[in-house]
Design an enzyme around this catalytic site. Structure first.
Site, PDB file in Angstrom:
ATOM      1  N   LYS A 133       1.940   0.311   1.574  1.00 64.06           N
ATOM      2  CA  LYS A 133       2.027  -1.115   1.224  1.00 64.06           C
ATOM      3  C   LYS A 133       3.380  -1.749   1.571  1.00 64.06           C
ATOM      4  CE  LYS A 133      -1.160  -1.906  -2.557  1.00 64.06           C
ATOM      5  NZ  LYS A 133      -1.206  -2.321  -3.970  1.00 64.06           N
ATOM      6  N   ASP A 184      -2.447  -8.844  -4.858  1.00 64.96           N
ATOM      7  CA  ASP A 184      -2.438  -8.174  -6.177  1.00 64.96           C
ATOM      8  C   ASP A 184      -2.083  -9.161  -7.289  1.00 64.96           C
ATOM      9  OD1 ASP A 184      -3.186  -5.654  -5.360  1.00 64.96           O
ATOM     10  OD2 ASP A 184      -1.131  -4.997  -4.969  1.00 64.96           O
TER      11      ASP A 184
END
Ligand code: ATR
Length: 270
Positions: free
Chosen positions: A65, A102
Site C-alpha cells: 500500500k 479506506d
C-alpha cells in the site's frame, strides 16, 4: 470483459474477490475480479503490464500500500495525506491513478450505521497508530472532528502521526486512556482478532451514548464490541468499512455504484 484484481502478498485470505464478484453479478456488468499474488520485487513490472493485458485497475493490499505511491503517476490528495493507496485505476494511456478509499469507507460505514453521529460535535479516541489509524484520522479530520485522542503501544508512532496531522490530534499513554470522554472510540489495532491477544482496556467508565467501532471483523463481534454493547453503547463492526472502501473503486472501474446488502454481509461472513 472488464478485468480488475487485488494485489497483495499473501492474497488468498482477501475477501475482496468475493465482494466484487457479488457486485458484478448484482449489476450485471460483464467482468471479473481476480486475486493476484505479487512479490514486492515484481510490483513495478506487474503494474506496468496489467493495463496492456486489459486490466482497468486493481486494489492494493499488504504489503504494497505504501510502495505503490512511488510507482503511480498521479496520487489523490487523500492518498497522499494517508501515505498509502489501496485503489489504482489504469488510464487508457497506461498511466496509473492512485487513491485511498479506506478513510471514506470508514466514514461512510459510520454515516450509514450510526446516523446520529455528528462528526463536528464528537471527539474521538483512536487506538493504534498504524496504516488503518492514519486513514481513520485523516477521514475524521476531513469530516470536521474537533479533537482526536490517539493512544498506541509504541508512543513514538502516535507522536509521529500527531506531527503529521497537527494540533487536533493529542497523544495519550497506552496504559492510561480515559474512555469516558469521547463520543466515538475506534480500535484500529489488531488486538481482539482471532489468534491475536485481547485488547485489555478498562471499559467501566464507558458512557452509554458512545459509539464504539472495531475495525477487526474476524470475529465479527470482538470482545471489545461485546463489552461495549453490554455497557449500552452503540457498536459498529469492522465488516462495514471493508465493504464501503470497495465501493468507489467498483464505481470507477465498472461505471455503476454497487449496493451494500445484508446478503453481501452474509456472503462475506460465511
Ligand atoms: P494496519 O495497517 O492494519 O493499521 P499496522 O500498521 O501493522 O497495521 O498497525 C498495527 C497496530 O496494532 C499498531 O498500532 C500496533 O501498535 P505498535 O505501533 O505499538 O506496534 C498495534 N498492535 C499490534 N499488536 C499489538 C499489541 N500486542 N499490543 C498493542 N498494540 C498492538
Amino acid at each position: 470483459m472488464k478485468l480488475v484484481g487485488v494485489i497483495g502478498d499473501p492474497i488468498s485470505h482477501s475477501l475482496s474477490p468475493r465482494m466484487h464478484r457479488y457486485w458484478l453479478g448484482q449489476t450485471k456488468v460483464v467482468g471479473d475480479y481476480v486475486p493476484l499474488p505479487v512479490k514486492t520485487e515484481n510490483l513495478s513490472e506487474v503494474l506496468c503490464a496489467l493495463p496492456k493485458m486489459g486490466f482497468y485497475g486493481v486494489n492494493i493490499t499488504i504489503p504494497h500500500k505504501i510502495s505503490v505511491l512511488m510507482i503511480a503517476d498521479e496520487v489523490t490528495e487523500r492518498a497522499s495525506a494517508i501515505g498509502a493507496a489501496n485503489t489504482l485505476t489504469f488510464r487508457p494511456d497506461g498511466s496509473i491513478h492512485a487513491d485511498n478509499t479506506d478513510g471514506i469507507g470508514f466514514i461512510e460505514n459510520l454515516r450509514n450505521n450510526a446516523p446520529k453521529w455528528k462528526p463536528t460535535e464528537t471527539s474521538a479516541l483512536i487506538l493504534g497508530a498504524g496504516g488503518a489509524s492514519r486513514a481513520v484520522i485523516s477521514a475524521l479530520l476531513d469530516a470536521g472532528t474537533p479533537e482526536i485522542t490517539l493512544a498506541n503501544r509504541t508512543k513514538e508512532k502516535a507522536e509521529a502521526l500527531q506531527a503529521i496531522f497537527g494540533d487536533k490530534v493529542r497523544v495519550q499513554d497506552w496504559e492510561n486512556f480515559d474512555v469516558s470522554r469521547h463520543g466515538l472510540i475506534v480500535n484500529t489495532t489488531s488486538l481482539g482478532m482471532t489468534g491475536q491477544p485481547q485488547l485489555e482496556i478498562s471499559l467501566e467508565k464507558l458512557q452509554p451514548d458512545t459509539i464504539v467501532n472495531d475495525l477487526v471483523y474476524n470475529p465479527i463481534e470482538t470482545p471489545l464490541l461485546a463489552s461495549a454493547k453490554q455497557a449500552g453503547c452503540f457498536t459498529i463492526d469492522g465488516l462495514g468499512m471493508l465493504i464501503h472502501q470497495g465501493i468507489p473503486g467498483f464505481e470507477r472501474w465498472f461505471g455503476v455504484r454497487p449496493e451494500v446488502t445484508d446478503e453481501l454481509r452474509k456472503l462475506l461472513l460465511s
